[in-house]
Motif scaffolding. Structure first.
Motif, PDB file in Angstrom:
ATOM      1  N   ARG A 149      -1.055  13.411   7.628  1.00 31.56           N
ATOM      2  CA  ARG A 149      -2.315  12.401   7.911  1.00 31.56           C
ATOM      3  C   ARG A 149      -2.410  11.626   6.389  1.00 31.56           C
ATOM      4  NH1 ARG A 149      -6.858  15.833  10.231  1.00 31.56           N
ATOM      5  NH2 ARG A 149      -7.772  14.097   9.274  1.00 31.56           N
ATOM      6  N   ALA A 150      -1.750  11.996   5.471  1.00 31.34           N
ATOM      7  CA  ALA A 150      -1.829  11.122   4.139  1.00 31.34           C
ATOM      8  C   ALA A 150      -1.231   9.696   4.120  1.00 31.34           C
ATOM      9  CB  ALA A 150      -1.459  12.159   2.960  1.00 31.34           C
ATOM     10  N   GLU A 151      -1.782   8.892   3.484  1.00 31.67           N
ATOM     11  CA  GLU A 151      -1.240   7.658   3.179  1.00 31.67           C
ATOM     12  C   GLU A 151      -0.488   8.041   1.829  1.00 31.67           C
ATOM     13  OE1 GLU A 151      -1.078   4.778   4.578  1.00 31.67           O
ATOM     14  OE2 GLU A 151      -2.621   5.096   6.174  1.00 31.67           O
ATOM     15  N   ILE A 152       0.693   7.333   1.824  1.00 29.20           N
ATOM     16  CA  ILE A 152       1.754   7.821   0.532  1.00 29.20           C
ATOM     17  C   ILE A 152       2.042   6.343  -0.014  1.00 29.20           C
ATOM     18  CG2 ILE A 152       3.945   8.525  -0.159  1.00 29.20           C
ATOM     19  CD1 ILE A 152       4.019  10.397   2.349  1.00 29.20           C
ATOM     20  N   PHE A 153       1.952   6.422  -1.367  1.00 27.07           N
ATOM     21  CA  PHE A 153       2.032   5.203  -2.135  1.00 27.07           C
ATOM     22  C   PHE A 153       3.138   5.597  -3.329  1.00 27.07           C
ATOM     23  CE2 PHE A 153      -2.171   5.424  -0.530  1.00 27.07           C
ATOM     24  CZ  PHE A 153      -2.276   4.210   0.052  1.00 27.07           C
ATOM     25  N   ASP A 154       4.021   4.347  -3.469  1.00 24.50           N
ATOM     26  CA  ASP A 154       5.136   4.614  -4.189  1.00 24.50           C
ATOM     27  C   ASP A 154       4.767   3.381  -5.424  1.00 24.50           C
ATOM     28  OD1 ASP A 154       7.186   4.466  -6.016  1.00 24.50           O
ATOM     29  OD2 ASP A 154       8.632   4.442  -4.289  1.00 24.50           O
ATOM     30  N   PRO A 155       4.437   3.907  -6.850  1.00 22.54           N
ATOM     31  CA  PRO A 155       4.250   2.954  -7.723  1.00 22.54           C
ATOM     32  C   PRO A 155       5.192   1.769  -8.163  1.00 22.54           C
ATOM     33  CG  PRO A 155       4.502   5.086  -8.759  1.00 22.54           C
ATOM     34  CD  PRO A 155       4.188   5.339  -7.204  1.00 22.54           C
ATOM     35  N   ALA A 156       6.419   2.205  -7.667  1.00 23.91           N
ATOM     36  CA  ALA A 156       7.730   1.601  -7.882  1.00 23.91           C
ATOM     37  C   ALA A 156       7.660   0.585  -6.989  1.00 23.91           C
ATOM     38  CB  ALA A 156       8.994   2.474  -7.742  1.00 23.91           C
ATOM     39  N   VAL A 157       6.966   0.306  -5.988  1.00 22.47           N
ATOM     40  CA  VAL A 157       6.849  -0.744  -5.009  1.00 22.47           C
ATOM     41  C   VAL A 157       5.460  -1.094  -4.861  1.00 22.47           C
ATOM     42  CG1 VAL A 157       8.730   0.089  -3.545  1.00 22.47           C
ATOM     43  CG2 VAL A 157       6.554   0.556  -2.767  1.00 22.47           C
ATOM     44  N   GLU A 158       4.252  -0.765  -5.253  1.00 23.31           N
ATOM     45  CA  GLU A 158       2.980  -1.247  -5.207  1.00 23.31           C
ATOM     46  C   GLU A 158       2.900  -2.084  -6.245  1.00 23.31           C
ATOM     47  OE1 GLU A 158       1.489  -0.687  -2.583  1.00 23.31           O
ATOM     48  OE2 GLU A 158       2.273   1.259  -1.800  1.00 23.31           O
ATOM     49  N   GLU A 159       1.750  -3.104  -6.189  1.00 22.59           N
ATOM     50  CA  GLU A 159       1.442  -4.129  -7.204  1.00 22.59           C
ATOM     51  C   GLU A 159       0.749  -3.049  -8.284  1.00 22.59           C
ATOM     52  OE1 GLU A 159       1.848  -7.172  -7.883  1.00 22.59           O
ATOM     53  OE2 GLU A 159       2.753  -7.492  -5.822  1.00 22.59           O
TER      54      GLU A 159
END
Length: 202
Positions: A5-15
């Motif tokens: 249920r976790a949101e996953i964030f990739d610093p390579a694609v996020e601002e």
């Protein structure tokens, strides 16, 4: 499945700023280093940094991370970093709840020739081992000499070896312990600030 249920964030694609918000909203509460320094022309500087921790117990070393200038001074080097590199000395003052407004005032983007002690309405007090004043109203202050500056991406990790520690009698519990209830430290959350409201022991 754990984490499904976790949101996953990739610093390579996020601002950059968006991922920064995730980090500063997650790594909380953060203590605040209220750093006093002095320019080559003798102008006093005072600025808060919440990327702050103990780096080594021997020699006693504190660490702050200083980012680049923001808003109207975007892309520039912050005066604190310039002053520390030029003079090799600085003071880390601990911020109490009572000093919150003064600390916030000193967080503004003042010009290099502005005395931020005067702007914040606090009193410079002579240090014992270095030529940089501490904040007289601060409950704890550490006189530091520069150990090294380590570039980390856009930021600079500053390591300072503590030469003296000044602790207000009201905040000192004896036997080298700090009375946290008397210290009343101010901490940084994501964009807000907080004090200690409840403690428990494991």
């Amino acid at each position: 499945m754990p984490g499904s249920r976790a949101e996953i964030f990739d610093p390579a694609v996020e601002e950059i700023q968006d991922f920064y918000k995730l980090m500063t909203g997650s790594v909380v509460p953060r203590p605040i280093a209220w750093v006093s320094s002095k320019s080559g022309d003798g102008v006093l500087n005072l600025a808060p940094f919440s990327f702050f921790t103990v780096a080594s117990r021997q020699p006693p070393t504190l660490a702050i991370s200083i980012g680049p200038g923001v808003k109207e001074r975007e892309g520039t080097v912050k005066d604190t970093l310039t002053n520390i590199q030029e003079r090799g000395e600085f003071v880390i003052n601990i911020v109490s709840l009572e000093l919150g407004e003064e600390m916030k005032t000193s967080a503004g983007n003042a010009a290099p020739d502005v005395d931020e002690f005067r702007e914040a309405g606090v009193t410079p007090h002579l240090s014992e081992s270095i030529d940089i004043p501490m904040v007289q109203e601060a409950p704890i202050s550490f006189e530091c000499v520069l150990d090294q500056v380590i570039p980390v991406g856009t930021d600079h990790l500053v390591l300072g070896r503590a030469q003296r520690a000044h602790v207000e009698r009201e905040a000192y519990a004896g036997h080298y312990r700090i009375d946290i209830d008397q210290l009343k430290p101010l901490a940084r959350l994501a964009g807000d600030y907080a004090g200690l409201t409840q403690r428990f022991f494991l």
